[in-house]
Scaffold this motif. Structure first.
Motif, PDB file in Angstrom:
ATOM      1  N   GLY A 170       7.500  38.997 -36.201  1.00  0.00           N
ATOM      2  CA  GLY A 170       8.670  39.811 -36.519  1.00  0.00           C
ATOM      3  C   GLY A 170       9.026  40.744 -35.367  1.00  0.00           C
ATOM      4  O   GLY A 170      10.200  40.917 -35.022  1.00  0.00           O
ATOM      5  N   LEU A 171       8.007  41.316 -34.760  1.00  0.00           N
ATOM      6  CA  LEU A 171       8.230  42.221 -33.638  1.00  0.00           C
ATOM      7  C   LEU A 171       8.865  41.476 -32.466  1.00  0.00           C
ATOM      8  O   LEU A 171       9.783  41.962 -31.808  1.00  0.00           O
ATOM      9  N   LYS A 172       8.357  40.265 -32.235  1.00  0.00           N
ATOM     10  CA  LYS A 172       8.908  39.446 -31.150  1.00  0.00           C
ATOM     11  C   LYS A 172      10.391  39.183 -31.391  1.00  0.00           C
ATOM     12  O   LYS A 172      11.218  39.319 -30.494  1.00  0.00           O
ATOM     13  N   TRP A 173      10.730  38.838 -32.628  1.00  0.00           N
ATOM     14  CA  TRP A 173      12.127  38.573 -32.964  1.00  0.00           C
ATOM     15  C   TRP A 173      12.975  39.832 -32.774  1.00  0.00           C
ATOM     16  O   TRP A 173      14.108  39.773 -32.310  1.00  0.00           O
ATOM     17  N   GLU A 174      12.395  40.953 -33.162  1.00  0.00           N
ATOM     18  CA  GLU A 174      13.147  42.203 -33.059  1.00  0.00           C
ATOM     19  C   GLU A 174      13.495  42.501 -31.601  1.00  0.00           C
ATOM     20  O   GLU A 174      14.624  42.871 -31.277  1.00  0.00           O
ATOM     21  N   ILE A 175      12.502  42.318 -30.733  1.00  0.00           N
ATOM     22  CA  ILE A 175      12.738  42.572 -29.308  1.00  0.00           C
ATOM     23  C   ILE A 175      13.840  41.656 -28.792  1.00  0.00           C
ATOM     24  O   ILE A 175      14.775  42.085 -28.128  1.00  0.00           O
ATOM     25  N   ALA A 176      13.742  40.369 -29.155  1.00  0.00           N
ATOM     26  CA  ALA A 176      14.750  39.414 -28.687  1.00  0.00           C
ATOM     27  C   ALA A 176      16.126  39.761 -29.239  1.00  0.00           C
ATOM     28  O   ALA A 176      17.146  39.588 -28.572  1.00  0.00           O
ATOM     29  N   SER A 177      16.151  40.262 -30.470  1.00  0.00           N
ATOM     30  CA  SER A 177      17.463  40.551 -31.079  1.00  0.00           C
ATOM     31  C   SER A 177      18.113  41.756 -30.411  1.00  0.00           C
ATOM     32  O   SER A 177      19.332  41.862 -30.355  1.00  0.00           O
ATOM     33  N   LYS A 178      17.298  42.660 -29.912  1.00  0.00           N
ATOM     34  CA  LYS A 178      17.869  43.878 -29.311  1.00  0.00           C
ATOM     35  C   LYS A 178      18.377  43.651 -27.897  1.00  0.00           C
ATOM     36  O   LYS A 178      19.189  44.418 -27.404  1.00  0.00           O
ATOM     37  N   ASN A 179      17.858  42.612 -27.228  1.00  0.00           N
ATOM     38  CA  ASN A 179      18.331  42.341 -25.878  1.00  0.00           C
ATOM     39  C   ASN A 179      19.714  41.705 -25.939  1.00  0.00           C
ATOM     40  O   ASN A 179      19.893  40.653 -26.538  1.00  0.00           O
TER      41      ASN A 179
END
Ligand code: FMN
Ligand code: SF4
Ligand code: FES
Lengths: 592, 130
Positions: A170-179
C-alpha cells in the motif's frame, strides 16, 4: 463404503501396507469384500500422526492405526456403524476427539488465497474466472471507490511484497500515486529467477486473470494507464495463457478504453526477459524492458519516482498482485486477520529437495517449519534425518533443527539469518554437505552476477574459489576467517540486492554448521560424506577374495594385488571415482 | 464477445457463468455429466498431462460416457503429476495422482463406470477461499 488407507511415504514407512492387507483379510472373513473396498491413497498431509485411515462416506479419520486394529475397525465401524473412539484424532487445542475430517484443524493448515483458482478453474476461459467473482473487485474499485480509498484498503490490509524484500504494498502504491507525471506504469515482475521457485509460474498458468485484474486496480489507484508484465521467455505456457487472458479481457472491455463505461483506460503488454536472475531486480528489469542491458542502477531514484523510460513505475511481484482482488472483495479486516502481527495473509512456498511431497503449498504467515516439512510436506525422503532448509534461494540462508518451531514470517526469517525471498524451500537431509550447499548457491551467483560492480563480480568469484579449495581438502582455518571477512565486504559494498545478499548462504552455513567447515579444513573430512575429493577408498583385507574385479575396473590402475590374494589401493594414484566400490561384489571396498 | 459497459453487465455474465460452474462444483448436474479436470501446468504437462487429457477426451467419448473434460492449473501436488480431479454427478470430487493412460483407463472403467474407487487418490488438504 470405502476404507482409505494412506499409502504416502510416511505412513508406508510405518507399515500401512500391512493395515491394508489386514483390513482386506478381515473383510474377506466377514464376507464383506464386495461391499466394502479398501483403497490405498496418497499422503493426507498428516504424516506425524500416521498411519492414517479414513472411512468414506462418513469421513471418519483414524490416526496412529496399527495392523492389529483392522479387526476392530471392521467389527465395530463397518459392521455396527460405531466409530472406534480410541483411534479418532484428538484436536490438540480443544483436546476433544474429532468425529470426521471436515472438523479437523489440519485441513485448515493450508489456506489458498493467491492460489484460490489454481487447479480449480480453466485458466483459458475468462467466464470461469468471472464466475468466481473475478473482475468484481475491479468493478467495485472503479465505480465505488476513489483511488485514495483503494490505496487505503491495501495499506490497512498489511500486505507486503511477495517478491523478496517484503516492502508494504500500500505504501508503495501511495508513493507512486503521489508522483505526478503525464504517464505512469504498472509493472508486474514475473521474472522468477530463484532456483527452486515456481509459484509465480503456477499463478500465471493457473489463474492469469487475477494478475491482470490486480494490475488494472493498481493502475486505477496510482493513476497509470499502462501495464507491463516482464516475464521470462523460458515460461512459454505462462506466456501462452497470459496472451489468451489478455485477448479475452480486451474483448470484454475489461482492458482498454472506458472500462465499465467510465473514463478510466488501462492496457497491458507483455515484455520478455531472457532469463537472467539479475533482471528480477527491479531497476535491472526496467533497463531490460527499455531494450538496454539488464544491469541494476543506484536507488534512489526508486522506480516509483523514475522507472520505465524515466516515468513513475510501480513494480510488484506476481503473487503480490494475486492477493489484491481478494483483499478488495473480502475487505482488509479479513485479510489482516490472517497471519502474524507484522506479516499478514498467506505465503506460497515451493517445496523441493529431500522432501516427500514436492509441490506448491500456501499457508498462513506464522506457520512453523515443522508443520510445513513434517505434516504438509510429508517429511524427509527415505526416512533420513532432517538437516536444514534453505529459504530465500541464493539470497537467503539455511534454517536448522532449532528453527523448526519458529513461526515463519518476514521478520522472523531475517532474525534467523535467512529471508523470505520468493518462497523457494529447499530441504536438505543428513547426506547434504553444507559447505557444498554454500558452494552451489555461490556458483549460481557467480554465473548470474551482471559484472557491473567489482565486489560482486570479483568478490563472489574469490568466495567460490575458497569454498572449492575447502571442499577439496586444501583449506585452512584462516580461510574460514577470510571467507567471513570477504562476505561482509561484499554485502556492504555491492551495488544491488544480488551482490548484497549473495554471501548469505556462506555466512549462514558458517554460523549454523561451523563444525562441518572445521572438519573439512582440519581433519580433511566431509561429515556428510558428499565431498568426493575428501573421501578415502580402501580395501578391507578380510573381505577381499582377490577376484581382481576392482583392479580391472580402476581407470588409473591404482589397485594392485595378486589373484586370490588381498588387494590394495594406492592413495596417491586414486582419483576417487568410485569404480572399485561399484565393481566389488563382496563389499570389501570401504569409503570413509 | 460483447463489451461489458457496466457493473450490471459483469453481474449478468457472472450469474450465467456461475450457474455453469456451480453445476460443475456441486455436481447435481441434471444431465448427469461426469466432470474430469486435468491439471495442465508446466509440471503436469512435463509428466504427460497432455496425453492423459487426450486419453480421457477420446476414450470417454468412445465408451459413450457423457463427460466434460477440462484443463486447469497446478493443484500443487507436483510430486504426483499428472493429477486429475474427477467428479461424478452429485458426489464430492476426488483427486487422483500419477494418472498415466493405464491409470486413466482404470479410473474410467472402475470409478467413472461403477463408482468403485481406485488406488492413487490424493486427499485434498487445503481450504480454498470463495
Ligand atoms: C537479484 C534480485 C533478483 C530478484 N528477483 C525477483 C524476481 O524474480 N521476482 C520478483 O518479483 N522480485 C524479484 N526481486 C525483487 C524486486 O527487485 C522487487 O523488489 C520486487 O519485484 C517488488 O515487488 P513486491 O514489492 O511485490 O515484492 C529481485 C531482487 C533482486 C535483488
Ligand atoms: S551487485 Fe552484482 S549483480 Fe548487482 S550490480 Fe553489482 S555486479 Fe551487478
Ligand atoms: S504419508 Fe500418510 S499422511 Fe502423509
Amino acid at each position: 463404503m470405502h476404507l482409505l488407507v494412506c499409502g504416502g511415504t510416511g505412513c508406508r514407512a510405518s507399515e500401512s501396507n500391512l493395515i491394508l492387507e489386514s483390513l482386506k483379510r478381515e473383510l474377506e472373513e466377514k464376507g464383506l469384500s464386495s461391499e466394502v473396498q479398501v483403497i490405498m491413497t496418497g499422503c493426507f498431509g498428516f504424516c506425524e500422526k500416521g498411519p492414517v485411515v479414513k472411512v468414506m462416506p462418513d469421513n471418519t479419520f483414524y490416526v496412529h492405526v496399527k495392523p492389529e486394529d483392522a479387526g476392530i475397525i471392521v467389527a465395530e465401524h463397518v459392521i455396527k456403524g460405531r466409530p472406534v473412539q480410541r483411534l479418532l484424532y484428538v484436536d490438540p487445542k480443544s483436546k476433544e476427539q474429532v468425529p470426521d475430517s471436515k472438523h479437523m484443524g489440519f485441513y485448515r493448515k493450508q489456506i489458498r488465497i493467491a492460489l484460490r483458482n489454481c487447479g480449480f478453474i480453466n485458466p483459458e476461459n475468462i467466464d470461469e474466472y468471472i464466475a468466481r467473482d473475478g473482475y468484481a473487485s475491479l468493478g467495485k474499485c472503479i465505480s465505488e471507490l476513489t483511488p485514495a480509498d483503494v490505496i487505503d484498503i491495501i495499506k490497512k490490509s498489511g500486505l507486503r511484497g511477495r517478491g523478496g524484500a517484503g516492502f508494504p504494498t500500500g505504501l508503495k502504491w501511495e508513493i507512486a500515486s503521489k508522483n505526478k507525471a503525464d504517464q505512469k506504469y504498472v509493472v508486474c515482475n514475473a521474472d522468477e529467477g530463484d532456483p527452486g521457485a515456481f509459484m509465480d509460474r503456477s499463478v500465471l498458468e493457473g489463474d492469469p486473470h487475477s494478475v491482470l485484474e490486480a494490475m488494472t486496480i493498481c493502475g486505477y489507484a496510482i493513476g497509470a494507464s499502462k501495464g507491463l508484465i516482464y516475464i521470462r521467455a523460458e515460461y512459454p505456457l505462462a506466456i501462452h495463457r497470459l496472451k489468451i487472458a489478455l485477448k479475452q479481457s480486451k474483448e470484454y472491455g475489461l482492458l482498454g478504453k472506458n472500462i465499465f463505461g467510465t473514463d478510466f483506460n488501462f492496457d497491458i503488454e507483455l515484455r520478455y526477459g531472457a532469463g537472467a536472475f539479475v533482471c528480477g531486480e527491479e531497476t535491472a528489469l526496467i533497463s531490460s524492458m527499455e531494450g538496454r542491458r539488464g544491469e541494476p542502477t543506484n536507488k534512489p531514484p526508486f522506480p516509483a519516482e523514475k522507472g520505465f523510460f524515466g516515468k513513475p513505475s510501480n513494480v510488484n511481484n506476481v503473487e503480490t498482485f494475486a492477493n489484491i482482488p481478494v483483499i478488495i472483495s473480502k475487505g482488509w479486516e479479513w485479510f489482516s486477520s490472517i497471519g502474524t502481527e507484522k506479516s499478514k495473509g498467506t505465503k506460497v512456498f515451493a517445496l523441493a529437495g529431500k522432501i516427500n511431497n514436492v509441490g506448491l503449498i500456501e499457508v498462513p504467515m506464522g506457520t512453523t517449519l515443522r508443520e510445513i516439512i513434517f505434516e504438509i510436506g510429508g517429511g524427509i525422503k527415505n526416512g533420513k534425518k532432517f538437516k536444514a532448509v534453505q529459504t530465500g534461494g541464493p539470497s537467503g540462508g539455511c534454517l536448522t533443527e532449532k528453527h523448526l518451531d519458529t513461526p515463519i514470517d518476514f521478520d522472523n526469517l531475517v532474525a534467523a539469518g535467512s529471508m523470505m525471498g520468493s518462497g523457494g524451500m529447499i530441504v536438505m537431509d543428513e547426506d547434504d554437505c553444507m559447505v557444498s550447499i554454500a558452494k552451489f548457491f555461490l556458483a549460481f551467483t557467480v554465473e548470474e552476477s551482471c559484472g557491473k560492480c567489482a565486489p560482486c563480480r570479483v568478490g563472489n568469484k574469490r568466495l567460490l574459489e575458497l569454498l572449492t579449495h575447502i571442499t577439496k581438502g586444501n583449506g585452512t582455518m584462516a580461510d574460514i576467517d577470510r571467507l567471513k571477512n570477504m562476505c561482509n565486504v561484499i554485502k556492504d559494498t555491492s551495488l544491488c540486492g544480488l551482490g548484497q545478499t549473495s554471501p548469505n548462504p556462506v555466512l549462514s552455513t558458517i554460523n549454523n554448521f561451523m563444525d562441518e567447515y572445521v572438519a573439512h579444513v582440519t581433519e580433511k573430512r566431509c561429515p556428510a560424506g558428499s565431498c568426493r575429493e575428501l573421501m578415502k577408498y580402501s580395501i578391507i583385507v578380510d573381505k577381499c577374495v582377490g577376484c581382481t574385479a576392482c583392479a580391472r575396473g580402476c581407470p588409473v590402475n591404482a589397485i594392485s594385488g595378486e589373484r586370490k590374494g588381498p588387494h590394495f589401493i594406492d592413495q596417491e594414484k586414486c582419483i576417487k571415482c568410485g569404480a572399485c566400490f561399484e565393481k566389488c561384489k563382496f563389499g570389501a571396498v570401504l569409503i570413509k | 464477445m460483447e463489451k461489458l459497459k457496466s457493473l450490471a453487465d459483469l453481474k449478468r455474465i457472472r450469474e450465467e457463468a456461475k450457474t455453469k460452474l456451480d453445476l460443475r462444483v456441486r455436481g447435481d448436474n441434471p444431465e448427469g455429466l461426469v466432470q474430469v479436470k486435468v491439471a495442465m501446468a508446466t509440471c503436469g504437462i512435463a509428466s504427460g498431462a497432455k496425453q492423459t487429457m487426450d486419453f480421457f477426451v477420446e476414450e470417454l467419448d468412445k465408451r459413450g460416457i457423457g463427460a466434460v473434460v477440462t484443463q486447469t492449473g497446478c493443484m500443487g501436488y507436483c510430486y504426483a503429476e499428472p493429477t486429475v480431479e474427477v467428479q461424478l454427478p452429485g458426489q464430492e470430487s476426488v483427486v487422483f495422482g500419477y494418472v498415466d493412460r493405464k491409470k486413466a483407463d482404470e479410473i474410467i472403467e472402475k470409478y467413472i463406470k461403477n463408482g468403485e474407487l481406485v488406488e492413487g487418490i490424493i486427499p485434498v488438504n487445503y481450504e480454498k477461499i470463495d
